[in-house]
Motif scaffolding. Structure first.
Motif, PDB file in Angstrom:
ATOM      1  N   SER A   2       1.100  -1.781  -0.086  1.00 29.20           N
ATOM      2  CA  SER A   2      -0.019  -0.250   0.138  1.00 29.20           C
ATOM      3  C   SER A   2       0.926   0.754  -0.554  1.00 29.20           C
ATOM      4  CB  SER A   2      -0.664   0.114   1.684  1.00 29.20           C
ATOM      5  OG  SER A   2      -1.397  -0.992   0.774  1.00 29.20           O
ATOM      6  N   LEU A   3       0.134   2.142  -0.768  1.00 30.53           N
ATOM      7  CA  LEU A   3       1.218   3.523  -0.387  1.00 30.53           C
ATOM      8  C   LEU A   3       0.378   4.303   0.975  1.00 30.53           C
ATOM      9  CD1 LEU A   3       2.472   5.816  -2.308  1.00 30.53           C
ATOM     10  CD2 LEU A   3       0.642   6.704  -3.004  1.00 30.53           C
ATOM     11  N   THR A   4       1.395   4.509   1.322  1.00 25.51           N
ATOM     12  CA  THR A   4       1.555   5.574   2.342  1.00 25.51           C
ATOM     13  C   THR A   4       1.739   6.890   2.955  1.00 25.51           C
ATOM     14  OG1 THR A   4       3.612   5.364   3.500  1.00 25.51           O
ATOM     15  CG2 THR A   4       2.265   3.422   4.367  1.00 25.51           C
ATOM     16  N   LYS A   5       1.229   7.550   3.984  1.00 21.71           N
ATOM     17  CA  LYS A   5       0.902   8.963   3.489  1.00 21.71           C
ATOM     18  C   LYS A   5       3.238   9.683   3.844  1.00 21.71           C
ATOM     19  CE  LYS A   5      -1.023  10.372   7.241  1.00 21.71           C
ATOM     20  NZ  LYS A   5      -2.128  10.764   8.567  1.00 21.71           N
ATOM     21  N   ALA A   6       3.348   8.711   3.993  1.00 15.99           N
ATOM     22  CA  ALA A   6       5.185   8.679   4.197  1.00 15.99           C
ATOM     23  C   ALA A   6       5.399   8.734   2.588  1.00 15.99           C
ATOM     24  CB  ALA A   6       5.600   8.446   5.605  1.00 15.99           C
ATOM     25  N   ASP A   7       5.152   7.827   1.915  1.00 16.66           N
ATOM     26  CA  ASP A   7       5.399   7.458   0.739  1.00 16.66           C
ATOM     27  C   ASP A   7       5.070   9.029  -0.217  1.00 16.66           C
ATOM     28  OD1 ASP A   7       6.326   5.087   1.723  1.00 16.66           O
ATOM     29  OD2 ASP A   7       4.394   4.009   0.691  1.00 16.66           O
ATOM     30  N   ILE A   8       3.795   9.479   0.336  1.00 12.52           N
ATOM     31  CA  ILE A   8       3.575  10.001  -0.634  1.00 12.52           C
ATOM     32  C   ILE A   8       4.721  11.922  -0.796  1.00 12.52           C
ATOM     33  CG2 ILE A   8       1.721  11.881  -1.043  1.00 12.52           C
ATOM     34  CD1 ILE A   8      -0.461   9.018  -0.170  1.00 12.52           C
ATOM     35  N   ASP A  10       7.157  11.296   0.634  1.00 12.02           N
ATOM     36  CA  ASP A  10       8.487  11.264  -0.164  1.00 12.02           C
ATOM     37  C   ASP A  10       8.809  11.460  -1.255  1.00 12.02           C
ATOM     38  OD1 ASP A  10       9.934  10.800   2.369  1.00 12.02           O
ATOM     39  OD2 ASP A  10      10.155   8.142   1.826  1.00 12.02           O
ATOM     40  N   ASP A  11       8.107  11.375  -1.660  1.00 11.15           N
ATOM     41  CA  ASP A  11       7.100  11.444  -3.096  1.00 11.15           C
ATOM     42  C   ASP A  11       7.522  12.978  -3.425  1.00 11.15           C
ATOM     43  OD1 ASP A  11       7.669   9.116  -4.491  1.00 11.15           O
ATOM     44  OD2 ASP A  11       6.097   8.756  -5.136  1.00 11.15           O
ATOM     45  N   ASN A  14      10.948  14.502  -3.134  1.00 13.15           N
ATOM     46  CA  ASN A  14      11.797  13.593  -3.639  1.00 13.15           C
ATOM     47  C   ASN A  14      11.633  14.666  -6.055  1.00 13.15           C
ATOM     48  OD1 ASN A  14      13.167  12.374  -2.563  1.00 13.15           O
ATOM     49  ND2 ASN A  14      12.297  10.401  -3.137  1.00 13.15           N
ATOM     50  N   LYS A  20      11.751  17.499   3.929  1.00  4.32           N
ATOM     51  CA  LYS A  20      10.885  17.008   3.970  1.00  4.32           C
ATOM     52  C   LYS A  20       9.372  17.307   5.160  1.00  4.32           C
ATOM     53  CE  LYS A  20      11.549  11.927   3.886  1.00  4.32           C
ATOM     54  NZ  LYS A  20      12.186  11.142   3.550  1.00  4.32           N
ATOM     55  N   THR A  27       1.270  17.334   2.543  1.00  7.51           N
ATOM     56  CA  THR A  27       0.584  15.533   2.188  1.00  7.51           C
ATOM     57  C   THR A  27      -0.863  16.295   3.646  1.00  7.51           C
ATOM     58  OG1 THR A  27       2.455  14.308   1.528  1.00  7.51           O
ATOM     59  CG2 THR A  27       0.852  13.386   2.696  1.00  7.51           C
TER      60      THR A  27
END
Length: 119
Positions: A2-8, A10-11, A14, A20, A27
């Motif tokens: 699953s895509l998490t808030k942390a992944d979003i 990070d994207d 980047n 960060k 987010t």
């Protein structure tokens, strides 16, 4: 996976070269706006992604699965999601028609240029 808030976050960090902490704030703010809008009973439309809709469910008869006893379940509101044609095409192998793909990229470029102009 699953895509998490942390992944979003990070994207965002980047792709936009944000620190960060700022990407996490962006987010969280976006999700809070969506959350508040849905809680107020309004739909959320994200072009190229889909629509979150608030629907009213009527009171209905149900059954307690442990006892088998019938009971009335109260009315409630639920959120549904309907993906856009653009997302549906991407999910199904990217077979998006050239016209739809061009329209999508033109809208995306327009938004990007408005952002750069501070609109």
């Amino acid at each position: 996976m699953s895509l998490t808030k942390a992944d979003i976050a990070d994207d965002i960090s980047n792709h936009l070269n944000y620190p960060k902490t700022q990407s996490v704030e962006v987010t969280e703010t976006l999700l809070e706006v969506i959350n508040r809008t849905l809680a107020n009973g309004e739909d959320v439309l994200i072009s190229g992604f889909g629509r979150f809709c608030v629907k009213n469910k009527e009171e209905r008869r149900g059954r307690n699965p442990q006892t088998g006893k019938e009971m009335m379940l109260g009315s409630r509101r639920v959120v549904t999601f309907k993906c856009s044609g653009v997302l549906r095409d991407r999910i199904n192998g990217g077979n998006m028609s050239d016209d739809r793909l061009n329209d999508y990229h033109q809208k995306k470029e327009k938004i990007r240029s408005q952002k750069n102009m501070g609109i």
